[in-house]
Design a protein around this motif. Structure first.
Motif, PDB file in Angstrom:
ATOM      1  N   LEU A   1     -11.480   4.448 106.102  1.00  0.00           N
ATOM      2  CA  LEU A   1     -10.962   5.234 107.214  1.00  0.00           C
ATOM      3  C   LEU A   1     -11.835   6.450 107.470  1.00  0.00           C
ATOM      4  CD1 LEU A   1      -8.622   5.593 109.243  1.00  0.00           C
ATOM      5  CD2 LEU A   1      -7.446   6.923 107.484  1.00  0.00           C
ATOM      6  N   TRP A   2     -12.244   7.137 106.405  1.00  0.00           N
ATOM      7  CA  TRP A   2     -13.054   8.345 106.544  1.00  0.00           C
ATOM      8  C   TRP A   2     -14.402   8.017 107.189  1.00  0.00           C
ATOM      9  CZ3 TRP A   2     -17.592  10.674 105.239  1.00  0.00           C
ATOM     10  CH2 TRP A   2     -17.637  12.069 105.274  1.00  0.00           C
ATOM     11  N   VAL A   3     -15.040   6.905 106.754  1.00  0.00           N
ATOM     12  CA  VAL A   3     -16.351   6.535 107.288  1.00  0.00           C
ATOM     13  C   VAL A   3     -16.238   6.142 108.755  1.00  0.00           C
ATOM     14  CG1 VAL A   3     -18.237   4.877 107.113  1.00  0.00           C
ATOM     15  CG2 VAL A   3     -17.252   5.849 105.041  1.00  0.00           C
TER      16      VAL A   3
ATOM     17  N   LYS B   1     -14.086   7.063 110.889  1.00  0.00           N
ATOM     18  CA  LYS B   1     -13.781   8.237 111.712  1.00  0.00           C
ATOM     19  C   LYS B   1     -15.043   8.986 112.109  1.00  0.00           C
ATOM     20  CE  LYS B   1      -9.125   9.735 110.343  1.00  0.00           C
ATOM     21  NZ  LYS B   1      -8.372  10.797 109.639  1.00  0.00           N
ATOM     22  N   ARG B   2     -15.997   9.089 111.187  1.00  0.00           N
ATOM     23  CA  ARG B   2     -17.056  10.047 111.347  1.00  0.00           C
ATOM     24  C   ARG B   2     -18.429   9.457 111.674  1.00  0.00           C
ATOM     25  NH1 ARG B   2     -16.212  15.099 108.548  1.00  0.00           N
ATOM     26  NH2 ARG B   2     -13.992  15.363 108.167  1.00  0.00           N
ATOM     27  N   ASP B   3     -18.697   8.252 111.276  1.00  0.00           N
ATOM     28  CA  ASP B   3     -20.057   7.739 111.377  1.00  0.00           C
ATOM     29  C   ASP B   3     -20.305   7.081 112.734  1.00  0.00           C
ATOM     30  OD1 ASP B   3     -22.631   7.186 109.927  1.00  0.00           O
ATOM     31  OD2 ASP B   3     -22.070   5.145 110.470  1.00  0.00           O
ATOM     32  N   ARG B   4     -21.227   7.632 113.483  1.00  0.00           N
ATOM     33  CA  ARG B   4     -21.539   7.082 114.808  1.00  0.00           C
ATOM     34  C   ARG B   4     -22.277   5.754 114.709  1.00  0.00           C
ATOM     35  NH1 ARG B   4     -22.134  12.644 115.224  1.00  0.00           N
ATOM     36  NH2 ARG B   4     -20.939  13.623 116.919  1.00  0.00           N
ATOM     37  N   GLY B   5     -23.029   5.560 113.638  1.00  0.00           N
ATOM     38  CA  GLY B   5     -23.707   4.278 113.446  1.00  0.00           C
ATOM     39  C   GLY B   5     -22.720   3.137 113.302  1.00  0.00           C
ATOM     40  N   CYS B   6     -21.619   3.379 112.586  1.00  0.00           N
ATOM     41  CA  CYS B   6     -20.571   2.365 112.463  1.00  0.00           C
ATOM     42  C   CYS B   6     -19.936   2.074 113.818  1.00  0.00           C
ATOM     43  CB  CYS B   6     -19.504   2.829 111.467  1.00  0.00           C
ATOM     44  SG  CYS B   6     -20.052   2.813 109.749  1.00  0.00           S
ATOM     45  N   HIS B   7     -19.733   3.143 114.609  1.00  0.00           N
ATOM     46  CA  HIS B   7     -19.168   2.941 115.951  1.00  0.00           C
ATOM     47  C   HIS B   7     -20.075   2.037 116.782  1.00  0.00           C
ATOM     48  CE1 HIS B   7     -16.949   7.089 115.596  1.00  0.00           C
ATOM     49  NE2 HIS B   7     -16.589   6.215 114.673  1.00  0.00           N
ATOM     50  N   ARG B   8     -21.374   2.286 116.700  1.00  0.00           N
ATOM     51  CA  ARG B   8     -22.323   1.506 117.503  1.00  0.00           C
ATOM     52  C   ARG B   8     -22.323   0.041 117.086  1.00  0.00           C
ATOM     53  NH1 ARG B   8     -26.255   4.205 116.213  1.00  0.00           N
ATOM     54  NH2 ARG B   8     -27.310   2.836 114.714  1.00  0.00           N
ATOM     55  N   TYR B   9     -22.373  -0.221 115.777  1.00  0.00           N
ATOM     56  CA  TYR B   9     -22.352  -1.603 115.303  1.00  0.00           C
ATOM     57  C   TYR B   9     -21.055  -2.305 115.701  1.00  0.00           C
ATOM     58  CZ  TYR B   9     -26.469  -0.686 112.377  1.00  0.00           C
ATOM     59  OH  TYR B   9     -27.722  -0.388 111.926  1.00  0.00           O
ATOM     60  N   LEU B  10     -19.933  -1.600 115.585  1.00  0.00           N
ATOM     61  CA  LEU B  10     -18.633  -2.196 115.892  1.00  0.00           C
ATOM     62  C   LEU B  10     -18.535  -2.576 117.369  1.00  0.00           C
ATOM     63  CD1 LEU B  10     -15.226  -1.174 114.496  1.00  0.00           C
ATOM     64  CD2 LEU B  10     -15.467  -1.313 116.965  1.00  0.00           C
ATOM     65  N   LEU B  11     -18.947  -1.666 118.237  1.00  0.00           N
ATOM     66  CA  LEU B  11     -18.862  -1.952 119.677  1.00  0.00           C
ATOM     67  C   LEU B  11     -19.811  -3.078 120.083  1.00  0.00           C
ATOM     68  CD1 LEU B  11     -18.704   1.718 121.031  1.00  0.00           C
ATOM     69  CD2 LEU B  11     -16.827   0.067 120.925  1.00  0.00           C
ATOM     70  N   ASP B  12     -21.013  -3.081 119.530  1.00  0.00           N
ATOM     71  CA  ASP B  12     -21.962  -4.159 119.844  1.00  0.00           C
ATOM     72  C   ASP B  12     -21.461  -5.509 119.334  1.00  0.00           C
ATOM     73  OD1 ASP B  12     -23.624  -2.366 121.081  1.00  0.00           O
ATOM     74  OD2 ASP B  12     -24.984  -2.126 119.376  1.00  0.00           O
TER      75      ASP B  12
ATOM     76  N   SER C   1     -21.833  -7.715 109.929  1.00  0.00           N
ATOM     77  CA  SER C   1     -22.260  -7.535 108.532  1.00  0.00           C
ATOM     78  C   SER C   1     -22.939  -6.185 108.332  1.00  0.00           C
ATOM     79  CB  SER C   1     -23.204  -8.671 108.134  1.00  0.00           C
ATOM     80  OG  SER C   1     -24.439  -8.594 108.826  1.00  0.00           O
ATOM     81  N   LEU C   2     -23.694  -5.730 109.347  1.00  0.00           N
ATOM     82  CA  LEU C   2     -24.294  -4.400 109.258  1.00  0.00           C
ATOM     83  C   LEU C   2     -23.222  -3.318 109.212  1.00  0.00           C
ATOM     84  CD1 LEU C   2     -27.302  -4.620 111.760  1.00  0.00           C
ATOM     85  CD2 LEU C   2     -27.364  -4.789 109.280  1.00  0.00           C
ATOM     86  N   LEU C   3     -22.162  -3.506 109.992  1.00  0.00           N
ATOM     87  CA  LEU C   3     -21.043  -2.562 109.974  1.00  0.00           C
ATOM     88  C   LEU C   3     -20.424  -2.475 108.587  1.00  0.00           C
ATOM     89  CD1 LEU C   3     -18.748  -0.833 111.277  1.00  0.00           C
ATOM     90  CD2 LEU C   3     -17.641  -3.010 111.873  1.00  0.00           C
ATOM     91  N   GLU C   4     -20.116  -3.624 108.001  1.00  0.00           N
ATOM     92  CA  GLU C   4     -19.478  -3.634 106.691  1.00  0.00           C
ATOM     93  C   GLU C   4     -20.412  -3.089 105.612  1.00  0.00           C
ATOM     94  OE1 GLU C   4     -16.335  -4.226 106.212  1.00  0.00           O
ATOM     95  OE2 GLU C   4     -16.114  -4.636 108.347  1.00  0.00           O
ATOM     96  N   ALA C   5     -21.707  -3.397 105.722  1.00  0.00           N
ATOM     97  CA  ALA C   5     -22.664  -2.889 104.735  1.00  0.00           C
ATOM     98  C   ALA C   5     -22.793  -1.369 104.823  1.00  0.00           C
ATOM     99  CB  ALA C   5     -24.033  -3.545 104.952  1.00  0.00           C
ATOM    100  N   ARG C   6     -22.765  -0.836 106.039  1.00  0.00           N
ATOM    101  CA  ARG C   6     -22.865   0.620 106.219  1.00  0.00           C
ATOM    102  C   ARG C   6     -21.611   1.318 105.703  1.00  0.00           C
ATOM    103  NH1 ARG C   6     -26.298   3.836 109.119  1.00  0.00           N
ATOM    104  NH2 ARG C   6     -25.482   5.855 109.806  1.00  0.00           N
ATOM    105  N   VAL C   7     -20.451   0.733 105.993  1.00  0.00           N
ATOM    106  CA  VAL C   7     -19.203   1.311 105.483  1.00  0.00           C
ATOM    107  C   VAL C   7     -19.202   1.316 103.965  1.00  0.00           C
ATOM    108  CG1 VAL C   7     -16.714   0.941 105.313  1.00  0.00           C
ATOM    109  CG2 VAL C   7     -17.834   0.733 107.532  1.00  0.00           C
ATOM    110  N   ALA C   8     -19.656   0.210 103.359  1.00  0.00           N
ATOM    111  CA  ALA C   8     -19.667   0.122 101.897  1.00  0.00           C
ATOM    112  C   ALA C   8     -20.650   1.113 101.286  1.00  0.00           C
ATOM    113  CB  ALA C   8     -20.023  -1.300 101.473  1.00  0.00           C
ATOM    114  N   ALA C   9     -21.836   1.260 101.920  1.00  0.00           N
ATOM    115  CA  ALA C   9     -22.852   2.166 101.371  1.00  0.00           C
ATOM    116  C   ALA C   9     -22.401   3.618 101.436  1.00  0.00           C
ATOM    117  CB  ALA C   9     -24.164   1.980 102.126  1.00  0.00           C
TER     118      ALA C   9
END
Length: 516
Positions: A321-323, A325-336, A295-303
């Protein structure tokens, strides 16, 4: 009661005869009509098992306990058999799980009568607690409240008996664990009725010092002190049941806090980590934490995407796709989130039909993102070209590293998640055999090979169309999956299933020719 074994045996014999006579006629019609009679036989068997304990004197029970445990000092109680605490336990919980919810009350009523004959307040309390749980899940809140009140009264008798017999150490742990379970169920009832604040106060009378508990060198002592402050235990020692109850309370209150938006950020993360540290092998804790990270991942992508849509005028798909690609915070949430979902699937399959499709979806979508940023339309032509190139290179390196980490996570999950779990997602896996990322395509092939080798009689039909696809690439992949499964069966010397996979090729061709 008189404890007359002969009278009980005669009554059981008559009951079996009457039930079997009725079953012999209804069994010819349908299983639905036969099921109530099967439940009667089930209950008769449980009465028969219980009579062997209830009709013996204490001296005879002592001799039985020596045979079961080899312990000359201990005497097995009715609760030991009911809870499968000895070699010849009845496994009441396991039997009840295989019964439909609507018909389970008949069995529970028989067990309640037996527990009262045995004067086992512990077993009676647990049975009422089970009734309350099932009623709550069916939406019968008033009946659930009455059942929990009965459970509370029965468990209170456990404490009274312990004081009278000076067995505080032996029984106070049982009382505390069951009392905490009742508190949890009462809190759930309050939450369902809309009184969330009262439900939270029932579980947490004071704010938890989560960070201090996590930093404590002795987790059990920290948990014991916390539970004592909350009024959930008075025992000088903490049992495994107490730790489990504390983990349940922390997870339950955290989920309610998240759903109500009462807190957020690092404190919520710490609460989930505390629940996992207290109960590391609990599927629900990993699932809940993974869902929160998701949910944090989706909220960050939406924001981040909302700002992009205003500035650049991108559609939803391009924005996402753009978010990513570039946002390391999204990468961290997704992997966790992937890690927690994977841990949950390793432990159990209660939430399988939510976790596995979501895990595969975020994995497939993330690894399909290309790392080429040179042709990005989001940069103004007037910007410095060298600066853009360096920025794009940094984004590409970060994305490639995160994708490698995602592949490492899934590579480890190929063998650690049970094959039957992957079988439920067979269509989703087959749809991604031609994935743009070669490492992802390799992982999908490895999973399908394992599933086909484990369940060849079932999986071969789903993979048959892939092997005989008109698309040459897909057909080659299908043939490779069948060859890989055959090699695995050959290694395990499963000749029967190996011959099946070899012979099925001719069968598939025959069916295709027949259809033409």
């Amino acid at each position: 009661y008189r404890k007359c074994a002969d009278t009980v045996n005669f009554a059981l014999k008559d009951a079996k005869l009457a039930t079997m006579t009725a079953l012999s006629s209804t069994a010819r019609e349908s299983y639905t009509r036969s099921y109530p009679l099967l439940l009667k036989l089930h209950s008769i068997r449980e009465i028969e098992d219980a009579s062997e304990v209830l009709c013996h004197s204490k001296r005879e029970q002592n001799s039985i306990s020596k045979l079961d445990t080899g312990d000359k000092s201990g005497v097995l109680l009715f609760s030991d058999y009911a809870n499968s605490g000895c070699a010849n336990g009845w496994d009441w919980d396991g039997r009840l799980k295989m019964t439909t919810p609507d018909d389970s009350n008949r069995i529970i009523n028989v067990r309640l009568a037996l527990s009262r004959l045995a004067a086992s307040a512990e077993v009676e309390g647990k049975l009422w607690l089970t009734v309350g749980k099932r009623a709550r899940k069916q939406g019968l809140l008033h009946f659930a409240g009455s059942a929990l009140a009965q459970a509370e009264a029965a468990i209170a008798r456990v404490r009274e008996i312990s004081f009278e017999s000076n067995e505080d150490v032996a029984t106070m742990g049982i009382y505390a664990v069951n009392r905490n379970d009742i508190v949890i169920q009462h809190a759930k009832l309050k939450h369902l009725s809309g009184d969330s604040s009262t439900a939270l106060r029932m579980i947490e009378r004071k704010d938890l010092a989560v960070h201090e508990i996590l930093e404590s060198s002795n987790l059990k002592d920290a948990v014991r002190l916390t539970m004592k402050e909350q009024g959930h235990t008075h025992s000088p020692k903490l049992s495994e049941g107490d730790m489990e109850s504390f983990g349940k309370m922390v997870l339950l209150s955290t989920n309610w806090i998240v759903s109500g938006g009462l807190k957020g950020g690092a404190e919520i993360m710490d609460r989930y980590l505390l629940a996992l540290r207290v109960c590391p092998r609990w599927e629900k804790a990993h699932f809940s934490f993974g869902r929160y990270l998701d949910s944090l991942l989706e909220a960050r992508v939406a924001a981040l995407g909302e700002k992009l849509q205003q500035d650049k005028g991108l559609d939803d798909e391009s924005m996402r796709l753009w978010v990513l690609k570039r946002d390391r915070g999204c990468h961290r949430y997704l992997l966790d989130a992937m890690k927690e979902y994977g841990e949950a699937l390793k432990i159990g399959d209660k939430h399988l039909h939510f976790i596995l499709p979501r895990l595969l979806t975020i994995f497939f979508d993330f690894t399909s993102i290309q790392t080429d940023y040179e042709s990005s339309p989001l940069h103004d032509r007037s910007e410095n070209v060298d600066s853009n190139r360096d920025m794009n290179k940094s984004y590409a390196i970060s994305l490639a590293k995160s994708q490698r980490d995602a592949h490492l996570i899934m590579s480890e999950l190929i063998k650690t998640i049970p094959a039957q779990s992957y079988y439920t997602a067979l269509p989703q896996l087959i749809s991604r055999v031609v994935h743009p990322h070669p490492d992802t395509a390799g992982i999908v092939k490895a999973i399908l090979k394992r599933v086909l080798a484990k369940f060849p009689e079932q999986a071969m039909w789903g993979l048959a169309w892939l092997k005989h696809s008109q698309n040459e690439v897909r057909a080659d992949i299908g043939a490779d999956i069948f060859k890989g499964a055959q090699k695995q069966l050959q290694k395990t010397e499963n000749t029967k299933m190996l011959n099946l996979l070899v012979a099925c090729h001719g069968l598939f061709k025959f069916i295709i020719d027949l259809a033409k």
